[in-house]
Design a protein around this motif. Structure first.
Motif, PDB file in Angstrom:
ATOM      1  N   LYS A   2       0.842  -1.190   0.000  1.00 58.85           N
ATOM      2  CA  LYS A   2       0.000   0.000   0.000  1.00 58.85           C
ATOM      3  C   LYS A   2       0.881   1.246   0.000  1.00 58.85           C
ATOM      4  O   LYS A   2       1.991   1.243   0.543  1.00 58.85           O
ATOM      5  CB  LYS A   2      -0.912   0.001   1.220  1.00 58.85           C
ATOM      6  CG  LYS A   2      -1.882  -1.182   1.264  1.00 58.85           C
ATOM      7  CD  LYS A   2      -2.833  -1.157   0.091  1.00 58.85           C
ATOM      8  CE  LYS A   2      -3.861  -2.281   0.196  1.00 58.85           C
ATOM      9  NZ  LYS A   2      -4.802  -2.275  -0.952  1.00 58.85           N
ATOM     10  N   HIS A   3       0.361   2.330  -0.594  1.00 61.69           N
ATOM     11  CA  HIS A   3       1.125   3.566  -0.746  1.00 61.69           C
ATOM     12  C   HIS A   3       0.420   4.688   0.010  1.00 61.69           C
ATOM     13  O   HIS A   3      -0.759   4.939  -0.226  1.00 61.69           O
ATOM     14  CB  HIS A   3       1.212   3.970  -2.225  1.00 61.69           C
ATOM     15  CG  HIS A   3       1.602   2.855  -3.142  1.00 61.69           C
ATOM     16  ND1 HIS A   3       1.199   2.800  -4.462  1.00 61.69           N
ATOM     17  CD2 HIS A   3       2.364   1.748  -2.920  1.00 61.69           C
ATOM     18  CE1 HIS A   3       1.692   1.703  -5.019  1.00 61.69           C
ATOM     19  NE2 HIS A   3       2.403   1.056  -4.113  1.00 61.69           N
ATOM     20  N   VAL A  30       3.912   0.058   5.033  1.00 63.78           N
ATOM     21  CA  VAL A  30       3.383   0.687   3.827  1.00 63.78           C
ATOM     22  C   VAL A  30       4.487   1.540   3.206  1.00 63.78           C
ATOM     23  O   VAL A  30       5.445   1.927   3.875  1.00 63.78           O
ATOM     24  CB  VAL A  30       2.129   1.546   4.111  1.00 63.78           C
ATOM     25  CG1 VAL A  30       1.018   0.688   4.689  1.00 63.78           C
ATOM     26  CG2 VAL A  30       2.450   2.715   5.042  1.00 63.78           C
ATOM     27  N   ASP A  72      -3.122   5.269  -1.635  1.00 67.70           N
ATOM     28  CA  ASP A  72      -4.130   4.516  -0.892  1.00 67.70           C
ATOM     29  C   ASP A  72      -4.628   5.251   0.347  1.00 67.70           C
ATOM     30  O   ASP A  72      -5.663   4.886   0.909  1.00 67.70           O
ATOM     31  CB  ASP A  72      -3.572   3.150  -0.478  1.00 67.70           C
ATOM     32  CG  ASP A  72      -3.215   2.303  -1.702  1.00 67.70           C
ATOM     33  OD1 ASP A  72      -4.101   2.082  -2.549  1.00 67.70           O
ATOM     34  OD2 ASP A  72      -2.041   1.884  -1.805  1.00 67.70           O
ATOM     35  N   ALA A 220      -5.037   2.496   5.126  1.00 61.47           N
ATOM     36  CA  ALA A 220      -4.597   2.032   3.809  1.00 61.47           C
ATOM     37  C   ALA A 220      -4.528   0.513   3.762  1.00 61.47           C
ATOM     38  O   ALA A 220      -4.796  -0.105   2.716  1.00 61.47           O
ATOM     39  CB  ALA A 220      -3.236   2.631   3.472  1.00 61.47           C
ATOM     40  N   LEU A 221      -4.180  -0.096   4.876  1.00 62.64           N
ATOM     41  CA  LEU A 221      -4.080  -1.553   4.954  1.00 62.64           C
ATOM     42  C   LEU A 221      -5.442  -2.234   5.075  1.00 62.64           C
ATOM     43  O   LEU A 221      -5.520  -3.459   5.054  1.00 62.64           O
ATOM     44  CB  LEU A 221      -3.193  -1.952   6.134  1.00 62.64           C
ATOM     45  CG  LEU A 221      -1.699  -1.638   5.955  1.00 62.64           C
ATOM     46  CD1 LEU A 221      -0.952  -1.759   7.279  1.00 62.64           C
ATOM     47  CD2 LEU A 221      -1.073  -2.552   4.900  1.00 62.64           C
TER      48      LEU A 221
END
Length: 268
Positions: A2-3, A30, A72, A220-221
């Motif tokens: 994830k970004h 991330v 994300d 994001a995760l």
């Protein structure tokens, strides 16, 4: 992978701002990206100077990232002037990912980091875009215009701030006294309390930046908002517990305490 993107100021001492955010992102698994809004001359003793990055360069950084890399989640930290806030709002208004706004107004040493005319812009342009806003007590007092001195007043303050078209508010209660450090999340009309042991530690530089960055990473995760806050609260508490001396003032929290502990055990 994830970004997660941080939009914030640079701390030359490495303990807060984008430096803290990128360390947090890495620690939580991330990939971190950054848009720098200001450069500070800063160390453990305080902030000596601040220079804003031009709004045009802030816009160019945002355009560069969004034109090439999937984002994300977004964390917004220090945004000190009105024009920069407008640029960020225009870039993010069509963004469909979690946006965490940490309304950085005053440095731990008392240095004002938000220009007077920028407060209204932050309230009017960035708050409505935020999935979650994470003020501490002095910050929410500035935002709502009256003091907050108890848990019940924290409840009322989060409700009041939510009227500014904010989805959710996490009010950090570290400035109140007591054996527990209590944060209060107000979301979907309900309050959720998050308590951790209050640690008597000197080295707490960057805690607010770290908390909001950790929440962005967990969102994001794929975690829920309440789970993200709970995880971030535990992470920051342990980072404070393992904080260390640096320079002659207030040192940083330890973003990589888990990795360093494992390496210490392995090497000894």
């Amino acid at each position: 992978m994830k970004h997660v993107l941080t939009i914030a100021g640079s701390d030359s001492g490495g303990g807060a701002g984008i430096q803290a955010d990128l360390k947090t992102f890495s620690a939580l698994g991330v990939y971190g990206m950054s848009v720098i809004t200001a450069i500070t001359a800063q160390n453990t003793l305080g902030v000596q100077a601040v220079e804003d990055v031009s709004p045009a360069l802030v816009e160019a950084q945002l355009t560069s990232i969004f034109s090439d890399i999937r984002v994300d989640a977004v964390k917004i930290g220090m945004v000190s002037n009105q024009e920069t806030i407008h640029v960020i709002a225009q870039q993010l208004k069509h963004c469909r990912v979690p946006i965490i706004l940490d309304p950085v107004m005053v440095a731990k040493g008392g240095h004002d980091l938000l220009q007077t005319d920028a407060k209204q812009a932050l309230m009017e342009e960035l708050l409505p875009l935020a999935t979650l806003v994470t003020p501490n007590i002095p910050e929410i007092e500035r935002m709502i215009g009256y003091p907050v001195q108890s848990i019940e007043e924290m409840r009322q303050a989060t409700i009041e701030l939510s009227k500014q078209r904010v989805d959710s508010v996490l009010l950090k209660g570290g400035h109140l006294e007591g054996q527990q450090a209590t944060d209060l999340l107000y979301t979907q009309g309900q309050h959720h309390f998050f308590e951790q042991e209050r640690l008597d530690r000197l080295h707490t530089h960057g805690t607010g930046c770290t908390l909001s960055a950790a929440i962005a990473a967990r969102l994001a995760l794929g975690d829920s908002l309440t789970d993200s806050v709970a995880h971030a609260k535990r992470y920051v508490t342990e980072a404070i517990r393992h904080g260390f001396a640096l320079g002659h003032g207030i040192g940083p929290t330890h973003h990589f305490y888990e990795f360093w502990r494992e390496n210490h055990v392995t090497n000894h």
